[in-house]
Design a protein around this motif. Structure first.
Motif, PDB file in Angstrom:
ATOM      1  N   UNK A  68       0.817  -1.218   0.000  1.00  0.00           N
ATOM      2  CA  UNK A  68       0.000   0.000   0.000  1.00  0.00           C
ATOM      3  C   UNK A  68       0.851   1.268   0.000  1.00  0.00           C
ATOM      4  N   UNK A  69       2.094   1.156   0.425  1.00  0.00           N
ATOM      5  CA  UNK A  69       2.923   2.349   0.626  1.00  0.00           C
ATOM      6  C   UNK A  69       3.109   3.190  -0.643  1.00  0.00           C
ATOM      7  N   UNK A  70       3.379   2.596  -1.816  1.00  0.00           N
ATOM      8  CA  UNK A  70       3.548   3.424  -3.026  1.00  0.00           C
ATOM      9  C   UNK A  70       2.283   4.160  -3.448  1.00  0.00           C
ATOM     10  N   UNK A  71       1.114   3.754  -2.943  1.00  0.00           N
ATOM     11  CA  UNK A  71      -0.138   4.394  -3.336  1.00  0.00           C
ATOM     12  C   UNK A  71      -0.609   5.426  -2.310  1.00  0.00           C
ATOM     13  N   UNK A  72      -0.452   5.126  -1.033  1.00  0.00           N
ATOM     14  CA  UNK A  72      -0.918   6.046   0.006  1.00  0.00           C
ATOM     15  C   UNK A  72       0.164   7.028   0.446  1.00  0.00           C
ATOM     16  N   UNK A 107      -7.020   8.294   2.141  1.00  0.00           N
ATOM     17  CA  UNK A 107      -6.764   8.117   0.713  1.00  0.00           C
ATOM     18  C   UNK A 107      -7.084   9.347  -0.129  1.00  0.00           C
ATOM     19  N   UNK A 108      -7.996  10.192   0.299  1.00  0.00           N
ATOM     20  CA  UNK A 108      -8.262  11.416  -0.443  1.00  0.00           C
ATOM     21  C   UNK A 108      -9.436  11.338  -1.395  1.00  0.00           C
ATOM     22  N   UNK A 109      -9.700  12.481  -2.043  1.00  0.00           N
ATOM     23  CA  UNK A 109     -10.880  12.655  -2.896  1.00  0.00           C
ATOM     24  C   UNK A 109     -10.869  11.729  -4.105  1.00  0.00           C
ATOM     25  N   UNK A 110      -9.690  11.464  -4.692  1.00  0.00           N
ATOM     26  CA  UNK A 110      -9.672  10.638  -5.902  1.00  0.00           C
ATOM     27  C   UNK A 110     -10.143   9.208  -5.613  1.00  0.00           C
ATOM     28  N   UNK A 131     -17.278   5.209  -9.134  1.00  0.00           N
ATOM     29  CA  UNK A 131     -17.195   4.476 -10.406  1.00  0.00           C
ATOM     30  C   UNK A 131     -17.394   2.976 -10.183  1.00  0.00           C
ATOM     31  N   UNK A 132     -16.853   2.458  -9.100  1.00  0.00           N
ATOM     32  CA  UNK A 132     -17.017   1.035  -8.801  1.00  0.00           C
ATOM     33  C   UNK A 132     -18.472   0.718  -8.450  1.00  0.00           C
ATOM     34  N   UNK A 133     -19.120   1.646  -7.767  1.00  0.00           N
ATOM     35  CA  UNK A 133     -20.525   1.438  -7.404  1.00  0.00           C
ATOM     36  C   UNK A 133     -21.401   1.366  -8.658  1.00  0.00           C
ATOM     37  N   UNK A 134     -21.086   2.196  -9.632  1.00  0.00           N
ATOM     38  CA  UNK A 134     -21.897   2.255 -10.850  1.00  0.00           C
ATOM     39  C   UNK A 134     -21.583   1.129 -11.828  1.00  0.00           C
ATOM     40  N   UNK A 135     -20.453   0.443 -11.663  1.00  0.00           N
ATOM     41  CA  UNK A 135     -20.075  -0.638 -12.578  1.00  0.00           C
ATOM     42  C   UNK A 135     -21.110  -1.772 -12.518  1.00  0.00           C
ATOM     43  N   UNK A 139      -5.176   2.408 -10.263  1.00  0.00           N
ATOM     44  CA  UNK A 139      -3.949   2.179  -9.502  1.00  0.00           C
ATOM     45  C   UNK A 139      -2.700   2.330 -10.373  1.00  0.00           C
ATOM     46  N   UNK A 140      -2.774   1.910 -11.627  1.00  0.00           N
ATOM     47  CA  UNK A 140      -1.633   2.075 -12.535  1.00  0.00           C
ATOM     48  C   UNK A 140      -1.316   3.546 -12.738  1.00  0.00           C
ATOM     49  N   UNK A 141      -2.345   4.383 -12.758  1.00  0.00           N
ATOM     50  CA  UNK A 141      -2.120   5.817 -12.955  1.00  0.00           C
ATOM     51  C   UNK A 141      -1.483   6.477 -11.735  1.00  0.00           C
ATOM     52  N   UNK A 142      -1.535   5.796 -10.592  1.00  0.00           N
ATOM     53  CA  UNK A 142      -0.981   6.352  -9.357  1.00  0.00           C
ATOM     54  C   UNK A 142       0.264   5.633  -8.881  1.00  0.00           C
ATOM     55  N   UNK A 143       0.742   4.721  -9.698  1.00  0.00           N
ATOM     56  CA  UNK A 143       1.943   3.972  -9.337  1.00  0.00           C
ATOM     57  C   UNK A 143       3.165   4.754  -9.801  1.00  0.00           C
ATOM     58  N   UNK A 144       3.857   5.364  -8.863  1.00  0.00           N
ATOM     59  CA  UNK A 144       5.021   6.167  -9.183  1.00  0.00           C
ATOM     60  C   UNK A 144       6.299   5.404  -8.850  1.00  0.00           C
ATOM     61  N   UNK A 145       7.409   5.980  -9.136  1.00  0.00           N
ATOM     62  CA  UNK A 145       8.698   5.331  -8.884  1.00  0.00           C
ATOM     63  C   UNK A 145       8.854   5.027  -7.399  1.00  0.00           C
TER      64      UNK A 145
END
Length: 279
Positions: free
Chosen positions: A95-99, A117-120, A127-131, A145-151
């Motif tokens: 979880x550390x690279x994301x939070x 975790x914040x607003x995003x 979006x998950x609820x509407x899926x 999660x891929x869009x928030x995976x940084x170095x």
């Protein structure tokens, strides 16, 4: 109850053990259940009814979607109503690279996603609820999660490499791990607490405890003393003491309780332990 697991995108596999869903229109569990320490952190999107944590005999409602921090002791819950959950189960340290929040700060508790975790992540929840289908939820979560995976940073890399080695070599000492990774215990402990949420000693206790639970349920051994030695405890008193620290019960009492959640996760537990927590 319907319980299913889904694999994350291959690029997310080093961080995420799985996505999972659980659905039940009727109460799936007994009044009191146990969330045992297992080395993981969960980001749980709850689209069903709220459930409660039991603390000192009183029930405190866990409202909406939330994060369950890594557990150093079992958490007692009461979930006796409609269940509709989609959850992300992170690997130790995953979880550390994301939070980007020291994991020890939210250990052993429930936290609303807005708190950590914040607003995003609130937008992800919508979006998950509407899926309309499970595969849609998996795709949406992967992309988010891929869009928030940084170095990754040095602390993350060090903690994951050293924890992998410890979990794969539980008979080795922590002092040996320090020599191998060119560090001293205080630095190792600090990086573990930052990234994973527990100390090296606590992580090894959790692994041993999970192995003992799986072994007890397998009925492969004639006595709990045999289970203790098979799982790396020094003797039966060591086994009972550590087991009680983590679960709040003795091994015999724990078996007698027959917690539904513990029985449901047996295949997951076996898979995790067979691959040394899959780090």
């Amino acid at each position: 109850m319907i319980y299913r697991e889904f694999k994350p995108h291959p690029l997310l596999a080093p961080y995420i053990e799985c996505y999972w869903k659980a659905d039940a229109d009727k109460p799936p569990f007994r009044d009191t259940e146990s969330l045992i320490p297992d080395g993981t952190i969960e980001l749980m999107f709850n689209f069903g009814d709220d459930y409660a944590q039991i603390k000192n005999g009183a029930k405190e409602t866990v409202k909406g979607s939330h994060i369950i921090g890594i557990r150093k002791q079992a958490l007692q819950i009461s979930q006796t109503s409609r269940q509709h959950i989609f959850s992300i189960r992170f690997r130790p340290g995953g979880s550390y690279p994301f939070f980007h929040i020291p994991a020890h700060l939210f250990a052993n508790g429930f936290w609303g996603i807005g708190e950590l975790a914040g607003r995003d992540y609130r937008e992800l929840e919508e979006r998950l609820y509407e899926a309309k289908a499970d595969h849609e939820r998996v795709t949406i979560t992967d992309r988010f999660l891929l869009s928030r995976l940084h170095q990754e940073n040095d602390d993350y890399d060090f903690a994951v490499r050293s924890s992998r080695w410890l979990l794969q070599n539980p008979e080795s000492s922590i002092a040996e791990a320090c020599r191998l990774f060119g560090t001293h215990y205080k630095q190792l402990e600090r990086k573990f607490s930052q990234v994973i949420g527990v100390t090296p000693t606590e992580l090894l206790k959790i692994q041993r405890f999970n192995r003992a639970i799986l072994t007890m349920y397998s009925c492969q051994y004639r006595s709990l003393t045999d289970v203790a030695y098979a799982c790396g405890y020094y003797d039966q008193s060591h086994f009972i003491r550590e087991f009680r620290q983590l679960s709040g019960l003795s091994p015999r009492q724990f078996l007698k309780e027959q917690f539904t959640i513990v029985q449901v996760i047996q295949p997951v537990l076996a898979e995790r332990l067979s691959k040394s927590y899959n780090l």
